[in-house]
Design a protein around this motif. Structure first.
Motif, mmCIF file in Angstrom:
data_model
loop_
_atom_site.group_PDB
_atom_site.id
_atom_site.type_symbol
_atom_site.label_atom_id
_atom_site.label_comp_id
_atom_site.label_asym_id
_atom_site.label_seq_id
_atom_site.Cartn_x
_atom_site.Cartn_y
_atom_site.Cartn_z
ATOM 1 N N SER A 1 0.833 -1.196 0.000
ATOM 2 C CA SER A 1 0.000 0.000 0.000
ATOM 3 C C SER A 1 0.875 1.256 0.000
ATOM 4 C CB SER A 1 -0.858 0.003 1.264
ATOM 5 O OG SER A 1 -0.005 0.123 2.396
ATOM 6 N N PHE A 2 0.238 2.412 -0.084
ATOM 7 C CA PHE A 2 0.963 3.677 0.093
ATOM 8 C C PHE A 2 1.697 3.692 1.428
ATOM 9 C CE2 PHE A 2 1.083 7.734 2.281
ATOM 10 C CZ PHE A 2 1.847 8.488 1.415
ATOM 11 N N ASP A 3 1.030 3.186 2.463
ATOM 12 C CA ASP A 3 1.650 3.212 3.802
ATOM 13 C C ASP A 3 2.949 2.401 3.813
ATOM 14 O OD1 ASP A 3 -0.691 4.626 5.256
ATOM 15 O OD2 ASP A 3 -1.657 2.941 4.263
ATOM 16 N N ASP A 4 2.970 1.272 3.086
ATOM 17 C CA ASP A 4 4.214 0.487 2.947
ATOM 18 C C ASP A 4 5.270 1.310 2.210
ATOM 19 O OD1 ASP A 4 3.207 -1.929 4.113
ATOM 20 O OD2 ASP A 4 2.117 -2.330 2.251
ATOM 21 N N VAL B 1 -8.967 14.377 2.728
ATOM 22 C CA VAL B 1 -7.873 14.022 3.632
ATOM 23 C C VAL B 1 -7.326 12.647 3.259
ATOM 24 C CG1 VAL B 1 -7.266 13.453 6.024
ATOM 25 C CG2 VAL B 1 -8.735 15.425 5.547
ATOM 26 N N GLY B 2 -6.014 12.598 3.028
ATOM 27 C CA GLY B 2 -5.337 11.332 2.741
ATOM 28 C C GLY B 2 -4.249 11.108 3.772
ATOM 29 N N ASN B 3 -3.063 11.644 3.471
ATOM 30 C CA ASN B 3 -1.959 11.559 4.429
ATOM 31 C C ASN B 3 -2.060 12.670 5.479
ATOM 32 O OD1 ASN B 3 0.168 9.831 5.050
ATOM 33 N ND2 ASN B 3 1.697 11.092 4.020
ATOM 34 N N ALA B 4 -3.044 13.533 5.309
ATOM 35 C CA ALA B 4 -3.459 14.551 6.291
ATOM 36 C C ALA B 4 -2.520 15.753 6.381
ATOM 37 C CB ALA B 4 -3.672 13.931 7.673
ATOM 38 N N GLY B 5 -1.649 15.915 5.392
ATOM 39 C CA GLY B 5 -0.764 17.069 5.384
ATOM 40 C C GLY B 5 -1.472 18.347 4.974
ATOM 41 N N ASN B 6 -2.339 18.258 3.983
ATOM 42 C CA ASN B 6 -2.897 19.482 3.409
ATOM 43 C C ASN B 6 -3.846 20.188 4.373
ATOM 44 O OD1 ASN B 6 -2.584 21.122 1.114
ATOM 45 N ND2 ASN B 6 -4.525 20.425 0.235
ATOM 46 N N ILE B 7 -4.657 19.440 5.096
ATOM 47 C CA ILE B 7 -5.567 20.076 6.063
ATOM 48 C C ILE B 7 -4.749 20.774 7.153
ATOM 49 C CG2 ILE B 7 -5.872 17.984 7.490
ATOM 50 C CD1 ILE B 7 -8.800 18.850 7.910
ATOM 51 N N THR B 8 -3.625 20.155 7.502
ATOM 52 C CA THR B 8 -2.709 20.743 8.481
ATOM 53 C C THR B 8 -2.115 22.050 7.940
ATOM 54 O OG1 THR B 8 -2.158 18.512 9.233
ATOM 55 C CG2 THR B 8 -0.634 20.281 9.849
ATOM 56 N N ALA C 1 -11.230 4.090 3.598
ATOM 57 C CA ALA C 1 -9.866 4.497 3.951
ATOM 58 C C ALA C 1 -9.962 5.661 4.938
ATOM 59 C CB ALA C 1 -9.099 4.907 2.694
ATOM 60 N N ALA C 2 -10.638 5.391 6.052
ATOM 61 C CA ALA C 2 -10.974 6.480 6.988
ATOM 62 C C ALA C 2 -10.414 6.230 8.389
ATOM 63 C CB ALA C 2 -12.489 6.662 7.039
ATOM 64 N N PRO C 3 -9.106 6.089 8.516
ATOM 65 C CA PRO C 3 -8.525 5.785 9.829
ATOM 66 C C PRO C 3 -8.787 6.862 10.873
ATOM 67 C CG PRO C 3 -6.811 6.393 8.245
ATOM 68 C CD PRO C 3 -8.073 6.178 7.472
ATOM 69 N N ILE C 4 -8.773 8.137 10.486
ATOM 70 C CA ILE C 4 -8.947 9.201 11.487
ATOM 71 C C ILE C 4 -10.387 9.184 12.003
ATOM 72 C CG2 ILE C 4 -8.822 11.694 11.915
ATOM 73 C CD1 ILE C 4 -6.616 11.861 9.797
ATOM 74 N N ARG D 1 -6.139 6.868 -0.825
ATOM 75 C CA ARG D 1 -6.234 5.470 -0.359
ATOM 76 C C ARG D 1 -5.089 5.221 0.633
ATOM 77 N NH1 ARG D 1 -4.214 0.764 -2.480
ATOM 78 N NH2 ARG D 1 -5.516 -1.083 -2.283
ATOM 79 N N ILE D 2 -5.275 5.706 1.852
ATOM 80 C CA ILE D 2 -4.220 5.733 2.864
ATOM 81 C C ILE D 2 -4.798 5.285 4.202
ATOM 82 C CG2 ILE D 2 -2.680 7.297 4.160
ATOM 83 C CD1 ILE D 2 -2.368 8.914 1.548
ATOM 84 N N GLY D 3 -4.108 4.340 4.843
ATOM 85 C CA GLY D 3 -4.641 3.738 6.067
ATOM 86 C C GLY D 3 -3.990 4.217 7.345
ATOM 87 N N ASN D 4 -2.847 4.930 7.221
ATOM 88 C CA ASN D 4 -2.121 5.356 8.420
ATOM 89 C C ASN D 4 -1.451 6.706 8.157
ATOM 90 O OD1 ASN D 4 -0.892 5.403 10.912
ATOM 91 N ND2 ASN D 4 0.669 3.866 10.402
#
Ligand code: F0G
Length: 352
Positions: free
Chosen positions: A133-136, A186-193, A221-224, A241-244
């Motif tokens: 995955s992307f996380d890997d 929100v994916g890797n959550a950088g942009n909202i930050t 793909a909604a871990p948060i 498509r990001i899990g972590n």
């Protein structure tokens, strides 16, 4: 008409650069903030779209990449590396090419849109497709950057978010103050930050106010939203498509400090918003980008956004990156002989 010089030159005094920083720019930023008449009618709000697909490589990543690559060059780096669901790799490849750096990109095998793959390749990046995955990919990229002399240009690179915060500066400039609500995928959550940081800095500077930040993950793909890592994230919105997510804690802080929310939208909602944007607003985005608009419609229906409020939805990437979804959902083209009569019949045109 004034020439737009790119985000570093436009916001030099608000970014971590010095007069000695070699600026690597494709004149990113300065993107349209477009009033959305149909969405405004639908919601009773005053809705605007921040069209980040208008950036040089077709996504918001360019705002961060001009900073990350400029600072990498300044530090004497010869090579950069990133993990990506596609857009970061496209942007890194382009800016690295311009700077004369080697670029390596790690992507989840078979899970990135064709246009993004083409971008990384045409700019000469070393493209590795990982069985994972992307996380890997991000785990491997981080370890490589820790072990070898290559600079990581994912959003965990602090200069990336600094560049991306400039979108909020532009929005305040265009509207005259901050909106009431800001929606984004929100994916890797950088942009909202990054957006939240931009609004907070702008508010301290000019008293522009701060919006409630509403982020939206894809339901698969909604871990948060769930509060736990998703091992096998699934969604047609491959960019998110990001899990972590790497910036998980920062995104939660942006959500809470702003009085906003992070919620999930289904693939069905995302595709409906994707088609609505194309059919009714004339704006062609990639599916992941439509999560912001799907989210606004959901939040409005749930009463979390009120009629009369001013809302900005960031649409993060250009639709041409992922044409598959545009074609599969559309009417089939009609093939006809090259005559006026055949064209008129096919178009149901009748004489007056
Ligand atoms: N929209 C698009 C089009 C994206 O490409 C991404 C992230 C996001 C939204 C989510 O932004 O990660 O800051 O929360 N794409 C990254 C990439 C992961 O590799 O291109 P985020």
């Amino acid at each position: 008409r004034r020439v737009w010089r790119g985000v570093i030159e436009e916001y030099r005094d608000r970014l971590p650069v010095s007069p000695d920083t070699p600026v690597v720019s494709l004149r990113e930023g300065g993107t349209p903030l477009l009033p959305a008449a149909h969405l405004s009618d639908l919601t009773g709000c005053d809705v605007h779209l921040k069209i980040e697909g208008a950036n040089p490589t077709g996504s918001f990543k360019d705002r961060g990449m001009t900073m990350a690559i400029s600072r990498a060059v300044e530090a004497g780096s010869q090579a950069v590396i990133c993990a990506s669901t596609g857009n970061t790799s496209a942007s890194a490849a382009a800016y690295a090419a311009r700077a004369g750096l080697t670029c390596a990109v790690l992507v989840p095998n078979g899970k990135i849109a064709l246009g993004k793959l083409a971008q990384a390749l045409v700019h000469g990046a070393r493209l590795l497709q990982l069985d994972g995955s992307f996380d890997d990919c991000l785990r491997v990229a981080r370890e490589l950057a820790d072990t070898f002399p290559v600079t990581l240009v994912n959003s965990v690179n602090p200069f990336r978010l600094e560049g991306q915060k400039t979108a909020s500066f532009e929005i305040v400039e265009d509207l005259g103050s901050a909106p009431d609500v800001h929606c984004l995928p929100v994916g890797n959550a950088g942009n909202i930050t990054a957006y939240w940081r931009g609004y907070v800095e702008e508010d301290a500077r000019s008293g522009a106010g701060r919006p409630r930040m509403h982020g939206f993950q894809a339901a698969g793909a909604a871990p948060i939203v769930r509060g736990s890592v998703v091992d096998r994230p699934q969604t047609i919105a491959t960019a998110i498509r990001i899990g972590n997510p790497a910036s998980w804690d920062l995104a939660v802080r942006a959500r809470d400090d702003s009085g906003g929310g992070i919620d999930a939208v289904t693939d069905r909602q995302i595709l409906a918003a994707y088609r609505l944007l194309a059919h009714r607003e004339g704006v062609f985005v990639e599916p992941s980008s439509a999560a912001s608009v799907a989210g606004l419609l959901q939040a409005r229906a749930a009463g979390r956004v009120e009629a009369g409020e001013r809302v900005v939805c960031t649409v993060t990437g250009n639709g041409l990156k992922d044409p598959e979804w545009a074609i599969s959902g559309a009417a089939r083209p009609v093939t006809i002989p090259a005559t006026v009569a055949a064209a008129a019949t096919a178009l149901d045109l009748h004489g007056s």
